[in-house]
Scaffold this motif. Structure first.
Motif, PDB file in Angstrom:
ATOM      1  N   VAL A   1       0.861  -1.182   0.000  1.00  0.00           N
ATOM      2  CA  VAL A   1       0.000   0.000   0.000  1.00  0.00           C
ATOM      3  C   VAL A   1       0.894   1.229   0.000  1.00  0.00           C
ATOM      4  O   VAL A   1       1.758   1.379   0.864  1.00  0.00           O
ATOM      5  N   TYR A   2       0.705   2.076  -0.994  1.00  0.00           N
ATOM      6  CA  TYR A   2       1.488   3.302  -1.113  1.00  0.00           C
ATOM      7  C   TYR A   2       0.530   4.437  -1.432  1.00  0.00           C
ATOM      8  O   TYR A   2      -0.337   4.299  -2.299  1.00  0.00           O
ATOM      9  N   TRP A   3       0.654   5.530  -0.729  1.00  0.00           N
ATOM     10  CA  TRP A   3      -0.283   6.664  -0.835  1.00  0.00           C
ATOM     11  C   TRP A   3      -1.718   6.155  -0.717  1.00  0.00           C
ATOM     12  O   TRP A   3      -2.625   6.627  -1.382  1.00  0.00           O
ATOM     13  N   GLY A   4      -1.910   5.144   0.110  1.00  0.00           N
ATOM     14  CA  GLY A   4      -3.245   4.629   0.380  1.00  0.00           C
ATOM     15  C   GLY A   4      -3.816   3.709  -0.681  1.00  0.00           C
ATOM     16  O   GLY A   4      -4.967   3.326  -0.610  1.00  0.00           O
ATOM     17  N   ILE A   5      -3.020   3.345  -1.673  1.00  0.00           N
ATOM     18  CA  ILE A   5      -3.506   2.484  -2.762  1.00  0.00           C
ATOM     19  C   ILE A   5      -2.771   1.146  -2.724  1.00  0.00           C
ATOM     20  O   ILE A   5      -1.547   1.110  -2.591  1.00  0.00           O
ATOM     21  N   ALA A   6      -3.533   0.070  -2.873  1.00  0.00           N
ATOM     22  CA  ALA A   6      -2.940  -1.263  -2.978  1.00  0.00           C
ATOM     23  C   ALA A   6      -2.325  -1.386  -4.374  1.00  0.00           C
ATOM     24  O   ALA A   6      -3.005  -1.726  -5.344  1.00  0.00           O
ATOM     25  N   VAL A   7      -1.050  -1.087  -4.478  1.00  0.00           N
ATOM     26  CA  VAL A   7      -0.373  -0.990  -5.773  1.00  0.00           C
ATOM     27  C   VAL A   7      -0.413  -2.295  -6.566  1.00  0.00           C
ATOM     28  O   VAL A   7      -0.660  -2.266  -7.777  1.00  0.00           O
TER      29      VAL A   7
END
Length: 131
Positions: free
Chosen positions: A79-85
């Motif tokens: 999770v990066y910047w709140g997104i499951a990349v």
């Protein structure tokens, strides 16, 4: 409540989930122009542009932006910047597979005859959240 991200990023989620990819570009560009080192945002921006291109039949432009987005976003895990990349990268792979099955002349085809991409809905997740 304290926002962890710029307000335009939260607005991006709303526009993306509504399928308004043109607005997504503007919202993400606002963030990226203040921090051009943020290649994650650039990857999301290119994804939005790709989906917009595909929506009106520009397959060549969509392919180029999907490949670029994939390159940028593949550098991030979890999770990066709140997104499951990984979910987003997998989605891009599916879209690229669909495009790879089209003939080179697809740009000339009516946009409404192109195979549809599946819909991806984005939600902000906690940085340590298991998904």
């Amino acid at each position: 409540m304290c926002n962890l991200y710029p307000m335009s990023y939260y607005e991006f989620f709303i526009s993306f989930n509504e399928g308004d990819y043109y607005t997504c570009h503007d919202l993400l560009e606002e963030i990226w122009l203040t921090d051009r080192q943020n290649l994650f945002i650039k990857g999301l921006l290119h994804l939005s542009v790709a989906l917009y291109h595909y929506s009106y039949g520009n397959v060549k432009g969509a392919r180029a932006m999907l490949l670029s987005s994939h390159t940028y976003l593949s550098n991030y895990e979890g999770v990066y910047w709140g997104i499951a990349v990984p979910e987003v990268v997998d989605y891009i792979d599916v879209c690229l597979t669909i495009i790879s099955q089209l003939s080179a002349e697809e740009d000339c085809k009516d946009w409404d005859e192109l195979p549809e991409f599946p819909r991806l809905y984005l939600n902000i997740r906690g940085e340590g959240e298991i998904f």
